[in-house]
Design a protein around this motif. Structure first.
Motif, PDB file in Angstrom:
ATOM      1  N   HIS A   1       0.851  -1.197   0.000  1.00 44.59           N
ATOM      2  CA  HIS A   1       0.000   0.000   0.000  1.00 44.59           C
ATOM      3  C   HIS A   1       0.879   1.236   0.000  1.00 44.59           C
ATOM      4  CE1 HIS A   1      -2.984   2.947   1.033  1.00 44.59           C
ATOM      5  NE2 HIS A   1      -3.902   2.053   0.776  1.00 44.59           N
ATOM      6  N   SER A   2       0.868   1.956  -1.123  1.00 45.68           N
ATOM      7  CA  SER A   2       1.705   3.140  -1.252  1.00 45.68           C
ATOM      8  C   SER A   2       0.882   4.369  -1.636  1.00 45.68           C
ATOM      9  CB  SER A   2       2.792   2.869  -2.306  1.00 45.68           C
ATOM     10  OG  SER A   2       3.678   3.936  -2.394  1.00 45.68           O
ATOM     11  N   ALA A   3      -0.420   4.285  -1.510  1.00 42.38           N
ATOM     12  CA  ALA A   3      -1.283   5.408  -1.874  1.00 42.38           C
ATOM     13  C   ALA A   3      -1.465   6.343  -0.690  1.00 42.38           C
ATOM     14  CB  ALA A   3      -2.644   4.899  -2.336  1.00 42.38           C
TER      15      ALA A   3
ATOM     16  N   THR B   1      -8.269  14.037   4.150  1.00 40.21           N
ATOM     17  CA  THR B   1      -6.906  13.512   4.254  1.00 40.21           C
ATOM     18  C   THR B   1      -6.904  12.246   5.110  1.00 40.21           C
ATOM     19  OG1 THR B   1      -5.994  15.734   4.049  1.00 40.21           O
ATOM     20  CG2 THR B   1      -4.551  14.056   4.975  1.00 40.21           C
ATOM     21  N   TYR B   2      -7.617  12.288   6.221  1.00 41.48           N
ATOM     22  CA  TYR B   2      -7.724  11.129   7.110  1.00 41.48           C
ATOM     23  C   TYR B   2      -8.377   9.954   6.383  1.00 41.48           C
ATOM     24  CZ  TYR B   2      -8.855   8.375  11.241  1.00 41.48           C
ATOM     25  OH  TYR B   2      -8.959   7.370  12.160  1.00 41.48           O
ATOM     26  N   ALA B   3      -9.408  10.225   5.593  1.00 39.98           N
ATOM     27  CA  ALA B   3     -10.099   9.157   4.860  1.00 39.98           C
ATOM     28  C   ALA B   3      -9.139   8.444   3.908  1.00 39.98           C
ATOM     29  CB  ALA B   3     -11.284   9.722   4.090  1.00 39.98           C
ATOM     30  N   ALA B   4      -8.307   9.194   3.215  1.00 42.12           N
ATOM     31  CA  ALA B   4      -7.383   8.579   2.260  1.00 42.12           C
ATOM     32  C   ALA B   4      -6.215   7.890   2.949  1.00 42.12           C
ATOM     33  CB  ALA B   4      -6.867   9.634   1.282  1.00 42.12           C
ATOM     34  N   ASN B   5      -5.647   8.517   3.960  1.00 40.67           N
ATOM     35  CA  ASN B   5      -4.398   8.019   4.543  1.00 40.67           C
ATOM     36  C   ASN B   5      -4.565   7.042   5.708  1.00 40.67           C
ATOM     37  OD1 ASN B   5      -3.137   9.649   2.693  1.00 40.67           O
ATOM     38  ND2 ASN B   5      -2.643  11.243   4.159  1.00 40.67           N
ATOM     39  N   ALA B   6      -5.687   7.072   6.380  1.00 43.01           N
ATOM     40  CA  ALA B   6      -5.889   6.189   7.531  1.00 43.01           C
ATOM     41  C   ALA B   6      -6.989   5.157   7.270  1.00 43.01           C
ATOM     42  CB  ALA B   6      -6.222   7.010   8.777  1.00 43.01           C
TER      43      ALA B   6
END
Length: 184
Positions: free
Chosen positions: A128-130, A161-166
């Motif tokens: 996972h690198s997104a 940002t939280y939705a995409a990264n966490a």
């Protein structure tokens, strides 16, 4: 007397001694054990690379193909960008693509269903690198320390940002771990 000891005395606690205990080793001096790879990345591997369009994801994809792995590379746009699709030129059919946006749960589910419907070998690895950069803003909109003023960060920006990264990596795991299995 140094500041650390002074603070410890003022707080009436014992200062912490820095050093190594009898059970630890000085960095760089311990014996390195041989540890065989349980799941090597080689011609038997079928790897999903989430966020393969640029940066580390693109380099992971390139390196995996060089090792002989079969790679499923994800991209957010309708079509894979040229930097990614150009890798298929020398991949001998070992590179395929699937559209996926980690911030969109329906997109993650569709991507997993698409991959499952292809009937390919089970995934052996998931990388996972997104991710997305946080909002360009500041705490309070004030310029300081040579940085120009920027609008204050908004709740909606931080939540996306939280939705995409966490949350995104969790959704990917939920939908793609069932597609994983042993290599031949």
């Amino acid at each position: 007397m140094n500041l650390g000891v002074t603070l410890c005395l003022a707080a009436r606690v014992a200062p912490v001694r820095m050093g190594y205990s009898a059970g630890s080793a000085v960095p760089g001096t311990s014996v390195v054990e041989s540890q065989p790879s349980l799941t090597p990345l080689d011609h038997r591997s079928h790897v999903l690379v989430v966020g393969a369009t640029r940066g580390l994801g693109l380099e992971f994809t390139r390196a995996l193909l060089e090792r002989g792995c079969t790679v499923v590379a994800t991209h957010r746009s309708v079509d894979p960008p040229p930097a990614l699709s150009d890798l298929s030129t020398n991949a001998d059919g070992r590179l395929s693509f699937v559209q996926l946006d980690v911030a969109d749960e329906d997109s993650v589910a569709r991507a997993a269903a698409t991959l499952s419907a292809r009937g390919t070998a089970p995934l052996s690895h998931l990388i996972h690198s997104a991710g997305v950069y946080g909002p360009k803003g500041s705490f309070d909109g004030v310029a300081r320390h040579g940085r120009p003023a920027a609008p204050p960060v908004r709740n909606a920006d931080m939540l996306s940002t939280y939705a995409a990264n966490a949350v995104g990596p969790l959704l990917v795991a939920q939908h793609f771990v069932p597609l994983m299995g042993p290599t031949d």
